[in-house]
Design a protein around this motif. Structure first.
Motif, PDB file in Angstrom:
ATOM      1  N   LEU A 134      35.517  42.221  29.650  1.00 15.32           N
ATOM      2  CA  LEU A 134      35.433  43.537  30.290  1.00 15.32           C
ATOM      3  C   LEU A 134      34.728  43.488  31.644  1.00 15.32           C
ATOM      4  N   ALA A 135      34.137  42.336  31.982  1.00 20.61           N
ATOM      5  CA  ALA A 135      33.429  42.193  33.260  1.00 20.61           C
ATOM      6  C   ALA A 135      34.321  41.637  34.366  1.00 20.61           C
ATOM      7  N   ARG A 136      35.596  41.387  34.065  1.00 23.92           N
ATOM      8  CA  ARG A 136      36.500  40.820  35.075  1.00 23.92           C
ATOM      9  C   ARG A 136      36.973  41.882  36.051  1.00 23.92           C
ATOM     10  N   LEU A 137      37.021  41.524  37.326  1.00 25.03           N
ATOM     11  CA  LEU A 137      37.499  42.420  38.379  1.00 25.03           C
ATOM     12  C   LEU A 137      38.812  41.902  38.933  1.00 25.03           C
ATOM     13  N   ASN A 138      39.694  42.810  39.370  1.00 29.13           N
ATOM     14  CA  ASN A 138      40.901  42.360  40.064  1.00 29.13           C
ATOM     15  C   ASN A 138      40.587  42.184  41.551  1.00 29.13           C
ATOM     16  N   ARG A 139      41.578  41.850  42.346  1.00 28.76           N
ATOM     17  CA  ARG A 139      41.314  41.531  43.766  1.00 28.76           C
ATOM     18  C   ARG A 139      40.887  42.747  44.576  1.00 28.76           C
ATOM     19  N   HIS A 140      41.099  43.958  44.014  1.00 29.22           N
ATOM     20  CA  HIS A 140      40.649  45.174  44.696  1.00 29.22           C
ATOM     21  C   HIS A 140      39.242  45.587  44.273  1.00 29.22           C
TER      22      HIS A 140
END
Length: 493
Positions: free
Chosen positions: A336-342
């Motif tokens: 749940l801590a993963r971010l996308n490129r935005h």
């Protein structure tokens, strides 16, 4: 800084995308919604115009103190984890854990409530249409606004707030003109404040019930604390937004209720019917129609729809950010801590959306029993969050002094300390306990309502104390509280 290091840093943190105007409108529009447009009618009918005015003003003062407390914390340590972060640093990590999950649950369920409300509103225009179709459409809309970038959320909230504020201002102008007889026939004056046993009606416990309803109406103002973590310059933008809170409370709630109370007698049966499924008798609609504006019901329907979508939009934004923050600190699954490129916490956003949709689907089966329980259980969550803000601020200020810091180091200082957080804490507890009073009558205790209303409190205590005991956590001594502040929160040159 090398390009590789910059790339790593950018991909592992949220990207500031909220400007000063976004922050101001998030604060201004945060609590203007169905609580004002619909629930205010029931409040006046129950407690009389004076009782409703007093209840909303008292809760407004409490919320103002809470927002100044949050402002001091959010400007010194801007973080999208907000309440979870502050409680973890200044009280103990177990309280932060419980507050974070409490906040996420509250707003994930609120998304479902707003989807239900939006479908009911659309049935005003399209009575034979599918509820499921509207809910999917609106969920896709608010998901789309959140998935593009944080600026998408900020921009949509800016325009949602503009619409709501414009309607309230027009309402106040029309209402004042009617009171003095400039519009809509003869002057009304103050005669409705003396109808029956006005201005106060129903006694102390009725007033306490309205007090609770007023508290629910103001929930959402704390969103500015979460948004601070993605502000371009939180040390300037947050104080400006917080300063707007006082004027918003005064103008948008207190003056609007004063105008409604002066123009519509509390004995008017239409006030009691104010609800999502009966827009035609919103107190705002009643006043506009009395002024000769025949299209009032349709206009208010559209405005209330924007309010509902705004609440769902804000709920999705804030709950996904707090869930992301929990995961970053090891208090939620790491994926749940993963971010996308935005810079969007995509997995946290997807999980929040899924829970909102499942809760909505629960409202379609078994006469909505499961959904009603979820919604009632989430009702107390906002007050628990407010208690957490008051306690965290009190501990932060004491730790700040205990560690030898000068108050002049604070970018924004809450006035009236320690009175502000203590007053807010006591009033929050009174409101929480007061909820039980409305469930006790001459015919006995409404145990079903009592369990539904208070279910959240033992659940919160189990989560908090369970985490505390399993991880052997103690309250952090004041001299050991973490007062370090991120560099991006410092004033930019």
């Amino acid at each position: 800084m090398s390009n590789q290091h910059r790339k790593t840093q950018d991909s592992s943190s949220l990207k500031p995308g909220l400007k000063a105007r976004h922050m101001t409108m998030i604060a201004l529009g945060g609590s203007i919604g169905t609580g004002l447009f619909l629930a205010s009618g029931g409040a006046i009918a129950s407690a009389g115009p004076g009782g409703a005015l007093l209840a909303y003003a008292a809760v407004g003062i409490m919320v103002y103190f809470l927002m100044t407390s949050l402002g001091e914390l959010a400007t010194y340590i801007p973080d999208s984890g907000s309440f979870e972060t502050y409680a973890s640093r200044f009280v103990d990590p177990s309280l932060g854990f419980a507050l974070g999950w409490n906040f996420w649950y509250n707003w994930a369920i609120t998304i479902a409530a707003e989807l239900s409300a939006a479908t009911l509103i659309m049935k005003y225009w399209f009575p034979d249409s599918s509820s499921f179709l509207w809910s999917v459409l609106f969920l896709a809309l608010i998901f789309g606004l959140n998935v593009l970038s944080v600026k998408g959320y900020g921009e949509s909230e800016y325009w949602f707030a503009i619409i709501k504020i414009a309607v309230v201002i027009v309402f106040l102008i029309v209402g004042v003109m009617m009171i003095f007889g400039i519009l809509g026939g003869e002057a009304v004056g103050f005669k409705n404040f003396t109808v029956g046993d006005a201005p106060f009606h129903g006694g102390f416990f009725t007033f306490l019930g309205v007090f609770m309803a007023a508290g629910f109406s103001f929930q959402g103002t704390e969103m500015v604390g979460v948004a601070a973590g993605e502000s371009h310059n939180p040390r300037e933008h947050v104080p400006r937004a917080i300063r707007q809170v006082f004027w918003r409370i005064l103008i948008f709630y207190v003056l609007a209720i004063l105008v409604i109370g002066l123009l519509i007698p509390y004995t008017n049966p239409s006030l009691l019917k104010s609800g999502i499924d009966n827009i035609g008798v919103s107190p705002f609609t009643l006043v506009f129609e009395r002024a000769g504006l025949a299209f009032a019901a349709s206009v208010m329907n559209a405005v209330i729809l924007t309010s509902v979508l705004s609440a769902g939009n804000s709920g999705m934004y804030a709950s996904s950010r707090v869930l992301y923050s929990l995961a970053k600190r090891g208090k939620a699954p790491l994926f749940l801590a993963r971010l996308n490129r935005h810079g969007i916490p995509m997995n946290a956003l997807l999980l929040t959306t899924a829970v909102g949709m499942i809760a909505f689907l629960a409202s379609l089966f078994g006469d909505g029993v499961v959904y009603t329980w979820l919604l009632n259980a989430s009702g107390m969550c906002g007050f628990i969050t407010w208690l957490g803000i008051a306690i965290s601020h009190y501990r932060f200020r004491r730790a700040f002094i205990a560690q030898g810091h000068d108050l002049n180091e604070l970018p924004y200082r809450a006035r009236w300390f320690p009175f502000g957080p203590i007053f807010a804490l006591i009033l929050c507890i009174i409101v929480i306990l007061g909820q039980s009073m409305s469930l006790v009558s001459d015919s006995g205790v409404d145990w079903h309502g009592m369990i539904a209303a208070y279910f959240t409190i033992p659940l919160f205590l189990v989560v908090w104390l369970g985490y505390k005991w399993t991880h052997h956590i103690k309250v952090i001594p004041l001299k050991e509280c973490d007062l370090s502040s991120p560099t991006h929160g410092k004033k930019q040159k």
